[in-house]
Design an enzyme around this catalytic site. Structure first.
Site, PDB file in Angstrom:
ATOM      1  N   ASN A 141     114.510  49.652  88.768  1.00 26.21           N
ATOM      2  CA  ASN A 141     113.355  50.443  88.319  1.00 26.21           C
ATOM      3  C   ASN A 141     112.044  49.679  88.461  1.00 26.21           C
ATOM      4  OD1 ASN A 141     113.233  48.650  86.176  1.00 26.21           O
ATOM      5  ND2 ASN A 141     114.094  50.058  84.677  1.00 26.21           N
ATOM      6  N   ASP A 325      96.831  51.502  67.834  1.00 26.04           N
ATOM      7  CA  ASP A 325      95.879  50.689  68.578  1.00 26.04           C
ATOM      8  C   ASP A 325      94.432  51.085  68.248  1.00 26.04           C
ATOM      9  OD1 ASP A 325      95.534  48.814  70.904  1.00 26.04           O
ATOM     10  OD2 ASP A 325      94.498  50.549  71.734  1.00 26.04           O
ATOM     11  N   GLU A 354      95.406  48.732  63.902  1.00 22.62           N
ATOM     12  CA  GLU A 354      94.765  47.542  64.460  1.00 22.62           C
ATOM     13  C   GLU A 354      93.306  47.543  64.017  1.00 22.62           C
ATOM     14  OE1 GLU A 354      93.803  45.346  68.720  1.00 22.62           O
ATOM     15  OE2 GLU A 354      93.628  47.499  68.523  1.00 22.62           O
TER      16      GLU A 354
HETATM   17 CA    CA Z   1     113.004  46.444  85.674  1.00 21.43          CA
END
Ligand code: CA
Length: 611
Positions: A141, A325, A354
Site C-alpha cells: 500500500n 487539532d 490542542e
Molecule cells: Ca505501507
C-alpha cells in the site's frame, strides 16, 4: 426503411437518457444508528445536479423534516427525524419530472453497551505515533494510484515513507511491553493531496482511512486488538481546515462554507479570546487564516456535518477519545456545541484540545469550568500543557548553571492552580510539532531520566511521543525541518539493517533508557497515589527539587538534583512530608534510602521513593 430509422432514433433517445441519468455519488454519514440520544440526522447527498431533485422517504419512523439546496447544485442536505425509527435499510427516492433515483440508506442498531469506549484519564499514559513513520506492515500500500501525485521516498524527510496501521498492529506487543496504556495516532483520514501529506493534517475524505495507511476495517481491527490488551485509542481530528483536494474545495457547496481572511498569512494570535486589547483584524486573521483551506464551522450545515462525523467515528470504530487539532482556530460556539453533543452520547469520553499558548493562564482559560472565562464555558474537558514542553528541555538538559534550573520547574508547577481540572491536563516533553526533548545525541541519561521521572509523577495525564524511549533526538530548525522529529523507527521497515524494536538491536544506552521508562510505566500503572494524589513541593534548595504525592496515608517522594555536583541535602525542612519516616525505597533500583539528617544525592540524580 422508415421503421428502421424510427427504431434507430428511439435507441439513440434511450441511450441518451441512460447516459443523462444522474446518480448519487455518496451520502454522508455512510450509515447511521437508531437509538442515538439526538433524534435528528443530517444527510449530505453528493450527486450531479442533485439539488434539482425532490427527495422522499417512505419508511416507518423516518421523517424527512427538510431538504436544503445550497449554492452548488451538486449537493443536497437532508434533515431527518429518526427518533422512532427501527434499525434497517430504507430507500430515499430523488424525483425530477419522470426521473427517479433511489438510494438505500442503512440505520444500524446502536450497541447496547458503551463499556468499550472508556475515555482516558490521569491513570493513563498516552503514546503518540505518526503512522507513516512508525512501522511499515504492508509494502503493497506504499505507492498507490491516488488522485494527487506523490512518491514514497524514505530518503526525503517531507515525503511519505510507507508506515501504516498494520505496522502499528504488529507492534502492539512492543507498546504493551513498554507499558503505555493508550495510543494517539496522528490523523489517519484520507489526505489525497499533492506530495502525499504523510502527516495527515489535510483531509480529503472525512469518512475514509487513507488507503496508504489501511482500510476502515484495518482501523477497526487495530482498535479492537488494542482494546483487547486493555489499552485505549485516541483519534486525531481537524475541524479547522481541510485539504485542497477535498470535494468541497473542488466544488464549493456555498460561499460561506469557508472563511475568508483579511490576510492570507495567519497570525496565530490565540490570545484574542481573552486579550482586552485585541483588534478585530487580528481576531479575524487568527480564526480565518493560517492553515490553508479554512472551514466555516459557524455555518450550521458544516457544524452538524462535523459533529456527526465525530459521533460516527466513535460509534463505528469505538475510539476512546479525540485529540482536536488547532482547537482555538475553529468557531468557538460550534466547538462548544460539539463537546456537549459528544458528552451527551458518550459521558465517559475524553476530548483534548490542542491549545498551544505560551502561558499557563491562557491554556487554563480553555478548560471546562474555568473561572477565568467570563463568557460561555468552552465545555472542553482536557487541555495541553505546552508551557511545560517549551521549558522542559532547557531545564533538564542544562549543564552550565551550577545549581541547575529546577527553580523554573517549581515555578511552573505553582501555576497549576489556574486549571479547573488538573488531572485532565495533558503533560508532555515533546510531540510531532516540537523539537525533541533531546535536542542532540545524549552523552548520558541524566536529562532523560529526570525529565521522564518528573513527567510521570506530577499531577495530570502524561503523553509520550514515539521514539522517545529510543533516545530519538533532533530539532526542526536543522535541515530536514519537521522530518527531523518524525524519523522512521529502524526495524519498522522490511530490510532495515537495524531493529530498535528489540533489545538486541538497540545500543546499551538505548536499552538503559528503554528499561528505565518501562520500570516507571509499569510502576505508574494503577498507582492511585500518582494519578489522584495531592502534591506538596518545596522551593529548590542547593538545586534540589523535592515534592510529595500523597493519598490515603500513602506517599511517594520525588527528589531531583538539578545541580552539577553532589549535594548533601539537610532533610529537616522536609519533615511535613517525611511524616516521621526515616527511609524510602527507590522504585527504579529498589535501593533503601536512609532519610535522616542529610541525604547525599549525586549530580543530576533522581530518586522516586515509596515511603
Ligand atoms: Ca505501507
Amino acid at each position: 426503411m422508415r421503421n428502421k430509422s424510427i427504431l434507430y432514433i428511439l435507441i439513440v433517445l434511450f441511450a441518451g437518457a441512460s447516459v443523462e441519468a444522474r446518480q448519487i455519488d455518496r451520502i454522508e454519514p455512510l450509515f447511521w444508528w437508531s437509538g442515538m440520544k439526538n433524534p435528528e440526522l443530517q444527510l449530505m447527498v453528493y450527486g450531479e445536479e442533485i439539488a434539482y431533485y425532490k427527495p422522499s422517504i417512505d419508511y416507518p419512523g423516518v421523517y424527512l423534516k427538510s431538504s436544503v439546496a445550497v449554492e452548488s447544485p451538486n449537493y443536497l442536505i437532508l434533515y431527518l427525524d429518526i427518533s422512532e425509527a427501527e434499525p434497517g435499510n430504507f430507500d430515499i427516492t430523488f424525483s425530477r419530472n419522470q426521473e427517479k433515483i433511489s438510494y438505500t440508506y442503512e440505520l444500524k442498531q446502536r450497541k447496547d453497551s458503551m463499556t468499550d469506549i472508556r475515555g482516558y484519564d490521569s491513570s493513563d499514559v498516552l503514546y503518540l505515533i505518526m503512522p507513516d513513520r512508525f512501522a511499515n506492515g504492508d509494502t503493497t500500500n506504499d505507492q498507490l494510484p491516488m488522485t494527487a501525485e506523490y512518491t514514497v521516498d524514505r530518503t526525503r524527510p517531507g515525503a511519505r515513507h510507507g508506515g501504516d496501521l498494520l505496522g502499528i498492529e504488529q507492534h502492539l506487543d512492543y507498546l504493551e511491553e513498554l507499558g503505555v496504556t493508550a495510543i494517539w495516532l496522528n490523523p489517519v483520514l484520507e489526505n489525497d493531496g499533492r506530495g502525499g501529506f504523510y502527516h495527515g493534517y489535510f483531509a480529503t475524505d472525512m469518512y475514509s482511512i487513507d488507503r496508504r495507511l489501511g482500510s476502515n476495517e484495518d482501523y477497526l481491527r487495530l482498535i479492537d486488538k488494542t482494546h483487547k490488551r486493555g489499552m485505549k485509542v485516541v483519534m486525531d481530528m481537524i475541524f479547522n481546515h481541510i485539504g485542497a483536494n477535498h470535494p468541497w474545495v473542488l466544488d464549493k457547496p456555498a460561499r460561506d462554507w469557508f472563511n475568508v481572511s483579511p490576510s492570507q498569512r495567519g497570525n496565530h494570535a490565540k490570545e484574542i479570546f481573552y486579550d482586552n486589547y485585541a483588534s478585530r483584524y487580528d481576531s479575524d486573521v487568527m480564526k480565518y487564516a493560517g492553515f490553508g483551506i479554512d472551514l466555516n464551522q459557524a455555518n450550521p450545515h458544516v457544524a452538524t456535518y462535523l459533529i456527526q462525523n465525530s459521533i460516527w467515528w466513535i460509534e463505528y470504530a469505538r475510539i476512546d477519545a479525540i485529540r482536536q487539532d488547532t482547537y482555538p482556530y475553529a468557531d468557538y460556539d460550534m466547538m462548544r456545541e460539539w463537546n456537549i453533543r459528544i458528552m451527551e452520547e458518550y459521558p465517559q469520553f475524553n476530548i483534548v484540545g490542542e491549545i498551544w499558548t505560551e502561558y499557563t493562564i491562557g491554556t487554563a482559560w480553555w478548560q471546562k469550568g474555568s473561572k477565568l472565562n467570563s463568557g460561555k464555558d468552552t465545555e472542553l474537558k482536557s487541555v495541553m500543557d505546552f508551557t511545560l514542553m517549551s521549558i522542559a528541555s532547557e531545564i533538564f538538559n542544562n549543564k552550565s548553571a551550577p545549581n541547575g534550573r529546577l527553580q523554573k520547574l517549581y515555578t511552573h508547577m505553582c501555576y497549576d492552580f489556574v486549571y479547573p481540572d488538573i488531572q485532565n491536563v495533558l503533560r508532555f516533553l515533546e510531540n510531532h510539532d516540537t523539537d525533541r526533548f533531546l535536542r542532540e545525541k545524549p552523552a548520558d541519561l541524566h536529562a532523560y531520566k529526570q525529565g521522564l521521572a518528573f513527567l510521570l509523577t506530577i499531577p495530570g495525564t502524561p503523553q509520550l511521543y514515539y521514539g522517545q524511549e529510543l533516545l530519538m533526538y533532533g530539532t526542526k530548525s536543522a535541515p530536514g525541518g519537521d522530518g527531523n522529529i518524525r524519523l522512521d523507527v529502524p526495524g519498522g521497515w522490511p530490510g532495515d539493517t537495524e531493529n530498535w524494536f528489540t533489545p538486541e538491536g538497540r545500543s546499551a544506552m538505548q536499552n538503559e533508557a528503554w528499561n528505565y521508562l518501562q520500570t516507571l510505566l509499569r510502576w505508574r500503572k494503577n498507582n492511585k497515589i500518582i494519578s489522584e494524589g495531592t502534591m506538596i513541593h518545596f522551593q529548590p534548595n542547593q538545586g534540589v527539587y523535592v515534592y510529595e504525592r500523597y493519598l490515603n496515608g500513602q506517599s511517594i517522594i520525588v527528589i531531583l538534583n538539578g545541580a552539577n555536583q553532589e549535594v548533601n541535602l539537610p532533610l529537616s525542612r522536609y519533615n511535613e512530608i517525611l511524616r516521621g519516616k526515616t527511609k524510602g525505597t527507590d522504585i527504579i533500583t529498589n535501593r533503601v534510602i536512609p532519610l535522616e539528617g542529610e541525604l547525599k544525592i549525586n549530580a543530576k540524580e533522581v530518586l522516586i521513593l515509596e515511603m
